[in-house]
Design an enzyme around this catalytic site. Sequence first.
Site: not given
Ligand code: GDP
Ligand code: IMO
Ligand code: MG
Length: 437
Positions: A12, A15, A39-40, A223
């Site tokens: 998270d 990415k 979840g991106h 991840q």
């Molecule tokens: P990922 O799994 O690495 O793609 O990250 P996620 O999408 O799960 O979580 C990142 C969250 O931060 C999302 O809601 C993005 O829209 C948000 N985000 C990304 N870059 C920034 C930033 O520079 N500032 C803020 N405030 N939010 C950001």
């Molecule tokens: P993105 O790509 C954050 C964590 C789960 C758990 C562990 C194993 O959005 O960064 P799984 O269901 O993969 O067997 O769970 O990994 N986990 C993540 N944490 N971001 C993710 O994906 C994750 N995908 C799995 O919370 O601790």
């Molecule tokens: Mg994510």
Amino acid sequence: MIIVVIGAQWGDEGKGKIVDLLAERFDIVARYQGGHNAGHSVYVGDRAFVLRLLPSGIVHEDKICVLGNGMVIDPKAFFEEADQLAEQGVRVTPERVRVSSRAHLILPYHRALDHTSEERLGNERVGTTLRGIGPAYEDKAGRRGIRVADALVPDVLRSRIERNLEDANRIILAYNGEALDADQIFDEISRLAERLAPFITDTTNFINKAARDGRSILIEGAQATLLDVDHGTYPFVTSSSTTAGGASIGLGLAPQRLTGVLGIVRTYTTRVGEGPFPTEMLEGEEELGQLIRERGREYGAVTRRPRRCGWFDAFATRYAAEINGFSSVALTKLDVLDALDEIKVCTGYRLDGREIDYFPAVSQDLRRIEPIYEKFPGWKSSTEGITEMDALPAEARSYVEFLSSAIGVEIGLISTGPERGQTIVCKDSTLARWLVD
Ligand code: GDP
Ligand code: IMO
Ligand code: MG
């Protein structure tokens, strides 16, 4: 040019935003591991997307997206995501989406087994996303798995489902779950496989041909490094090779084809699920953790679980930089720290009173780590949406410079908000060169 994008922490990091931003410059965007546990999030104007199985490049109309052999694919989740995207005006068609014939399928009993496995672990549970990821990879390594291509051969599909379900049902029943029915699973999967057929491709062949033809490829990790099955905080990890080496395996693309590796690093750290987290904001810092959680909207994009929040861990990030060979780093969420008076960075680990120079292999040791912190003054002004380095407050600039020196990698990009435009590209960086080359 072939660039791999990898999360440096526990996921998270942002990415999705960075991949979407860079995708403009590439022909193909590919995933190589994981499944719909990812979840991106991507924001484009007033449209919000959460990509789970599909690469974040899908939002760009003219990009080809590849789901590589290293992935585990739940066909039901695939079409749910495709239908949702279609509603948002994004076409998910076989012309632009290729699913590897060698990828493994997640079947309904994998989801059930993910539940029982977590239940059996009790206090030791991983806190998985319950999507069946682990059990599907177990079947793959155990040579019982059902690959995407197998789903197109009814006899093979039926006999494998029957055989695997026999074992799965024994475990499910032992843990008071409800036994699943082989015929029902076969019917459901056959129907989905028929719909999936036009997407199924020998992606190894496809992507190598593209590389030979000089097409540019952006590889999107899901991840992150500290969730890698080998290099992460085992056993509190996911079940795939999330690190840069995994990109080669999960796409069948030779390592020397890769041009560079971009690490995605947040200005602080979060973790969802269980497991050690040395810089977590705990006693005395709960309020700060809550502030970051609210400002950064740190709730799971998939499971909606509140994310645990902590300070930036330069020691762990240096470890990530080494394993992945980051050529450059994109630093995200600078704006979230705007409200803080003081910012801490962990620069070293102490174990049993002694400073150590390695990232501990054992979770029990990681739980006992005493982080060594350096403190920085906050800037207490808004950096939201800033696009020029010079426009950042001096304290924010020195914080960023310190992080770069502490992890030993250039910072090529700074993100100041969730949208594409809320970005600083650092002049003369490796990343800036990738964007114009
Ligand atoms: P990922 O799994 O690495 O793609 O990250 P996620 O999408 O799960 O979580 C990142 C969250 O931060 C999302 O809601 C993005 O829209 C948000 N985000 C990304 N870059 C920034 C930033 O520079 N500032 C803020 N405030 N939010 C950001
Ligand atoms: P993105 O790509 C954050 C964590 C789960 C758990 C562990 C194993 O959005 O960064 P799984 O269901 O993969 O067997 O769970 O990994 N986990 C993540 N944490 N971001 C993710 O994906 C994750 N995908 C799995 O919370 O601790
Ligand atoms: Mg994510």
